[in-house]
Design a protein around this motif. Structure first.
Motif, PDB file in Angstrom:
ATOM      1  N   MET A 111      42.099  15.550  44.352  1.00  0.00           N
ATOM      2  CA  MET A 111      41.358  16.509  44.992  1.00  0.00           C
ATOM      3  C   MET A 111      39.788  15.847  45.547  1.00  0.00           C
ATOM      4  SD  MET A 111      42.243  19.806  44.225  1.00  0.00           S
ATOM      5  CE  MET A 111      40.701  20.493  44.484  1.00  0.00           C
ATOM      6  N   VAL A 112      39.255  16.494  46.496  1.00  0.00           N
ATOM      7  CA  VAL A 112      37.985  15.944  47.333  1.00  0.00           C
ATOM      8  C   VAL A 112      37.098  15.758  46.267  1.00  0.00           C
ATOM      9  CG1 VAL A 112      36.598  16.295  49.220  1.00  0.00           C
ATOM     10  CG2 VAL A 112      38.989  16.479  49.454  1.00  0.00           C
ATOM     11  N   ASN A 113      36.978  16.644  45.385  1.00  0.00           N
ATOM     12  CA  ASN A 113      35.500  16.627  44.568  1.00  0.00           C
ATOM     13  C   ASN A 113      35.731  15.794  43.341  1.00  0.00           C
ATOM     14  OD1 ASN A 113      37.464  17.988  43.125  1.00  0.00           O
ATOM     15  ND2 ASN A 113      36.385  19.744  42.549  1.00  0.00           N
ATOM     16  N   LYS A 114      36.913  14.845  43.498  1.00  0.00           N
ATOM     17  CA  LYS A 114      36.711  13.973  42.479  1.00  0.00           C
ATOM     18  C   LYS A 114      36.335  12.598  42.819  1.00  0.00           C
ATOM     19  CE  LYS A 114      40.339  15.980  39.542  1.00  0.00           C
ATOM     20  NZ  LYS A 114      41.907  15.893  38.874  1.00  0.00           N
ATOM     21  N   PRO A 115      35.774  11.703  41.971  1.00  0.00           N
ATOM     22  CA  PRO A 115      35.313  10.420  42.590  1.00  0.00           C
ATOM     23  C   PRO A 115      36.643   9.783  43.110  1.00  0.00           C
ATOM     24  CG  PRO A 115      33.828  10.974  40.475  1.00  0.00           C
ATOM     25  CD  PRO A 115      35.028  12.039  40.715  1.00  0.00           C
ATOM     26  N   PHE A 116      36.349   9.126  44.203  1.00  0.00           N
ATOM     27  CA  PHE A 116      37.581   8.341  44.764  1.00  0.00           C
ATOM     28  C   PHE A 116      37.665   6.871  44.027  1.00  0.00           C
ATOM     29  CE2 PHE A 116      39.230   5.858  48.297  1.00  0.00           C
ATOM     30  CZ  PHE A 116      40.481   6.509  48.637  1.00  0.00           C
ATOM     31  N   VAL A 117      39.074   6.556  44.187  1.00  0.00           N
ATOM     32  CA  VAL A 117      39.533   5.280  43.606  1.00  0.00           C
ATOM     33  C   VAL A 117      39.929   4.524  44.749  1.00  0.00           C
ATOM     34  CG1 VAL A 117      40.865   4.321  41.882  1.00  0.00           C
ATOM     35  CG2 VAL A 117      39.960   6.270  41.457  1.00  0.00           C
ATOM     36  N   PRO A 118      39.204   3.524  45.498  1.00  0.00           N
ATOM     37  CA  PRO A 118      39.704   2.655  46.534  1.00  0.00           C
ATOM     38  C   PRO A 118      40.884   1.858  46.108  1.00  0.00           C
ATOM     39  CG  PRO A 118      37.370   2.744  46.181  1.00  0.00           C
ATOM     40  CD  PRO A 118      37.667   3.226  44.993  1.00  0.00           C
ATOM     41  N   ARG A 119      41.299   1.418  47.117  1.00  0.00           N
ATOM     42  CA  ARG A 119      42.426   0.197  47.002  1.00  0.00           C
ATOM     43  C   ARG A 119      41.634  -1.051  46.826  1.00  0.00           C
ATOM     44  NH1 ARG A 119      47.734   0.190  48.851  1.00  0.00           N
ATOM     45  NH2 ARG A 119      48.700   2.073  49.699  1.00  0.00           N
ATOM     46  N   GLN A 120      42.198  -1.857  46.291  1.00  0.00           N
ATOM     47  CA  GLN A 120      41.685  -3.215  46.074  1.00  0.00           C
ATOM     48  C   GLN A 120      42.175  -4.103  47.340  1.00  0.00           C
ATOM     49  OE1 GLN A 120      40.030  -4.914  43.048  1.00  0.00           O
ATOM     50  NE2 GLN A 120      39.200  -2.685  43.099  1.00  0.00           N
ATOM     51  N   PRO A 152      27.853  18.022  54.486  1.00  0.00           N
ATOM     52  CA  PRO A 152      26.855  19.054  55.076  1.00  0.00           C
ATOM     53  C   PRO A 152      25.507  19.253  54.476  1.00  0.00           C
ATOM     54  CG  PRO A 152      28.723  20.374  54.827  1.00  0.00           C
ATOM     55  CD  PRO A 152      29.079  18.978  54.301  1.00  0.00           C
ATOM     56  N   PRO A 153      24.337  19.306  54.971  1.00  0.00           N
ATOM     57  CA  PRO A 153      23.138  19.850  54.162  1.00  0.00           C
ATOM     58  C   PRO A 153      23.496  21.029  53.083  1.00  0.00           C
ATOM     59  CG  PRO A 153      22.650  19.119  56.334  1.00  0.00           C
ATOM     60  CD  PRO A 153      24.044  19.088  56.631  1.00  0.00           C
ATOM     61  N   GLY A 154      23.221  20.942  52.133  1.00  0.00           N
ATOM     62  CA  GLY A 154      23.037  22.141  51.361  1.00  0.00           C
ATOM     63  C   GLY A 154      24.675  22.132  50.478  1.00  0.00           C
ATOM     64  N   CYS A 155      25.179  21.158  50.666  1.00  0.00           N
ATOM     65  CA  CYS A 155      26.683  21.199  49.926  1.00  0.00           C
ATOM     66  C   CYS A 155      26.498  20.560  48.622  1.00  0.00           C
ATOM     67  CB  CYS A 155      27.844  20.122  50.634  1.00  0.00           C
ATOM     68  SG  CYS A 155      27.599  18.399  50.622  1.00  0.00           S
ATOM     69  N   THR A 156      27.427  20.911  47.693  1.00  0.00           N
ATOM     70  CA  THR A 156      27.471  20.254  46.294  1.00  0.00           C
ATOM     71  C   THR A 156      28.692  19.229  46.125  1.00  0.00           C
ATOM     72  OG1 THR A 156      29.063  22.059  45.545  1.00  0.00           O
ATOM     73  CG2 THR A 156      26.842  22.670  45.631  1.00  0.00           C
ATOM     74  N   ILE A 157      28.529  18.809  44.977  1.00  0.00           N
ATOM     75  CA  ILE A 157      29.805  17.541  44.912  1.00  0.00           C
ATOM     76  C   ILE A 157      31.266  18.564  44.962  1.00  0.00           C
ATOM     77  CG2 ILE A 157      29.908  17.882  42.337  1.00  0.00           C
ATOM     78  CD1 ILE A 157      30.321  14.978  42.186  1.00  0.00           C
ATOM     79  N   LYS A 158      31.291  19.740  44.793  1.00  0.00           N
ATOM     80  CA  LYS A 158      32.520  20.515  44.790  1.00  0.00           C
ATOM     81  C   LYS A 158      32.971  20.734  46.205  1.00  0.00           C
ATOM     82  CE  LYS A 158      32.723  22.535  40.177  1.00  0.00           C
ATOM     83  NZ  LYS A 158      32.620  23.789  39.302  1.00  0.00           N
ATOM     84  N   PRO A 160      32.328   9.392  46.675  1.00  0.00           N
ATOM     85  CA  PRO A 160      32.651   7.960  46.582  1.00  0.00           C
ATOM     86  C   PRO A 160      32.971   7.668  44.887  1.00  0.00           C
ATOM     87  CG  PRO A 160      30.654   8.257  47.648  1.00  0.00           C
ATOM     88  CD  PRO A 160      30.969   9.572  47.155  1.00  0.00           C
ATOM     89  N   PRO A 161      33.344   6.336  44.650  1.00  0.00           N
ATOM     90  CA  PRO A 161      33.544   5.995  43.289  1.00  0.00           C
ATOM     91  C   PRO A 161      32.611   6.167  42.374  1.00  0.00           C
ATOM     92  CG  PRO A 161      34.340   4.206  45.005  1.00  0.00           C
ATOM     93  CD  PRO A 161      33.435   5.249  45.674  1.00  0.00           C
ATOM     94  N   GLU A 162      32.768   5.920  41.052  1.00  0.00           N
ATOM     95  CA  GLU A 162      31.928   6.218  39.948  1.00  0.00           C
ATOM     96  C   GLU A 162      30.980   5.167  40.146  1.00  0.00           C
ATOM     97  OE1 GLU A 162      33.843   8.578  36.377  1.00  0.00           O
ATOM     98  OE2 GLU A 162      35.311   7.149  37.301  1.00  0.00           O
ATOM     99  N   PRO A 163      29.779   5.166  39.665  1.00  0.00           N
ATOM    100  CA  PRO A 163      28.507   4.210  39.874  1.00  0.00           C
ATOM    101  C   PRO A 163      28.954   3.212  38.961  1.00  0.00           C
ATOM    102  CG  PRO A 163      27.690   6.388  38.687  1.00  0.00           C
ATOM    103  CD  PRO A 163      29.048   6.733  39.188  1.00  0.00           C
ATOM    104  N   GLN A 164      29.686   3.206  37.799  1.00  0.00           N
ATOM    105  CA  GLN A 164      29.815   2.353  36.781  1.00  0.00           C
ATOM    106  C   GLN A 164      30.915   1.368  37.399  1.00  0.00           C
ATOM    107  OE1 GLN A 164      30.401   5.495  36.277  1.00  0.00           O
ATOM    108  NE2 GLN A 164      32.473   5.598  35.083  1.00  0.00           N
ATOM    109  N   LEU A 165      31.481   1.525  38.455  1.00  0.00           N
ATOM    110  CA  LEU A 165      32.853   0.981  39.144  1.00  0.00           C
ATOM    111  C   LEU A 165      32.086   0.091  40.306  1.00  0.00           C
ATOM    112  CD1 LEU A 165      35.532   3.280  38.569  1.00  0.00           C
ATOM    113  CD2 LEU A 165      34.907   1.479  37.190  1.00  0.00           C
ATOM    114  N   VAL A 166      30.948   0.630  40.839  1.00  0.00           N
ATOM    115  CA  VAL A 166      30.363  -0.098  42.025  1.00  0.00           C
ATOM    116  C   VAL A 166      30.387  -1.633  42.240  1.00  0.00           C
ATOM    117  CG1 VAL A 166      28.429  -0.361  43.723  1.00  0.00           C
ATOM    118  CG2 VAL A 166      29.218   2.055  42.723  1.00  0.00           C
TER     119      VAL A 166
END
Length: 364
Positions: A1-10, A148-154, A160-166
């Protein structure tokens, strides 16, 4: 789903991800035109340093425009010439310009790395511009999202990926930049690196601009170009919805081939524009330098004209500072050039601002 943090390829990718035959013609075209642009630039009678300042400022204008900043090159040059008051929009452009220049300087002592990314971000977010309160020079510690302006995470277009994985993702990107284990052409790698950086989105703000600065710095650092002066923001701004669309396709459709093809087309198109620009500017420089020499008939003619070329919106004090001539001498010479319609002024009785429109028209 688009509203889940993405997991990039290595990185690097396997052979199943990229099919070079799908963009081989675009790669040949891009390499050919980059080489032609560099050759033409190096053989130009104009010192490349004269053009770098206004050209990099124009790149800064185009790159910040993609992010929604409304400012023109003329406005930026007028601020620089003390003709217009600085504001957050123009300061963003100056910050971007400084990041490119200082990024090149930093590359003489450090690799393209987390240290460089954070340095560039701190420069980009300095001087109280928009986003200056969003952890300048630091990777994000919270989740962000794009839309777009006003959008939510949903309802975001991309999360983007979760912050602890950056940190881990950026370490992987850094290793790929400096020690790739694939045999891809540097232009292809530049496309992958830019997209991967934008996907990781390591900062809370300014990711697009840092990612676009990374392109010429990477190509310069890997000896594809002789100076970090190959910019594609102008081309990306023209096709920005295609740009964002192809980036998202690398994430949700795993379609890297179409993105790389698009990126290579942008490189080729911008190189062709640069070639045309250099050819036209060479002609302009030769033509107007001869005119200036015939009007001034002094040993200072070349230094005066070179200064105008470097700063096409200026006041007497700027020319005096660059040429080391006295202000009365510069004022007298500029008055003669204005009479001959080589330059134009705002006609103020004091502290005139002059415009070299022949060059400005080609930069715009």
């Amino acid at each position: 789903m688009v509203n889940k943090p993405f997991v990039p390829r290595q990185l690097p990718f396997g052979l199943d991800v990229i099919d070079q035959m799908t963009f081989i013609n675009e790669l040949i075209d891009a390499n050919s035109n980059v080489t032609k642009y560099q050759t033409l630039l190096n053989s130009s009678p104009i010192d490349s340093q004269l053009l770098l300042h206004p050209v990099i400022l124009n790149e800064a204008v185009q790159s910040t425009k993609i992010e929604g900043t409304q400012v023109t090159l003329d406005e930026v040059l007028e601020v620089e010439a003390d003709e217009r008051q600085n504001n957050k929009d123009t300061q963003e452009v100056f910050n971007y310009h400084r990041a490119i220049i200082e990024g090149k300087i930093q590359l003489s002592s450090i690799p393209i790395s987390t240290r460089l990314f954070k340095f560039l971000h701190a420069v980009l977010m300095s001087n109280e511009v928009r986003g200056s309160n969003r952890s300048p020079g630091e990777y994000r510690k919270i989740q962000n999202f794009i839309g777009p302006p006003g959008c939510t995470i949903k309802t975001a277009n991309f999360v983007p990926p979760e912050p602890q994985l950056v940190d881990n993702y950026m370490k992987n990107l850094e290793e790929y930049i400096n020690d790739p284990s694939d045999n891809l052409n540097p232009l292809i790698r530049a496309a992958i690196i830019h997209a991967q950086f934008e996907t990781i989105h390591p900062f809370l703000d300014g990711n697009g601009r840092i990612g676009r600065i990374l392109i010429p710095l990477y190509l310069y650092n890997h000896n594809v170009i002789d100076y970090p002066n190959l910019f594609i923001s102008d081309t990306l701004e023209k096709d920005k919805h295609k740009y964002y669309g192809y980036l998202n396709d690398t994430r949700y459709k795993d379609d890297w081939n179409q993105w790389i093809k698009f990126f290579l087309n942008c490189i080729a198109e911008q190189s062709k524009k640069n070639i045309k620009f250099i050819e036209e500017v060479n002609d302009l420089y030769k033509q107007d330098l001869q005119r200036v020499k015939s009007i001034i008939n002094a040993h200072s003619a070349s230094s005066i004209f070179d200064s105008i070329f470097k700063m096409p919106v200026f006041k007497v004090k700027h020319i005096a500072n660059m040429t080391k001539l006295s202000e009365p001498t510069c004022r007298r010479i500029l008055s003669r050039l204005e009479d001959e319609k080589i330059i134009f002024s705002n006609q103020r009785p004091r502290s005139k601002t002059y415009y070299y429109y022949s060059l400005l028209d080609k930069l715009r």
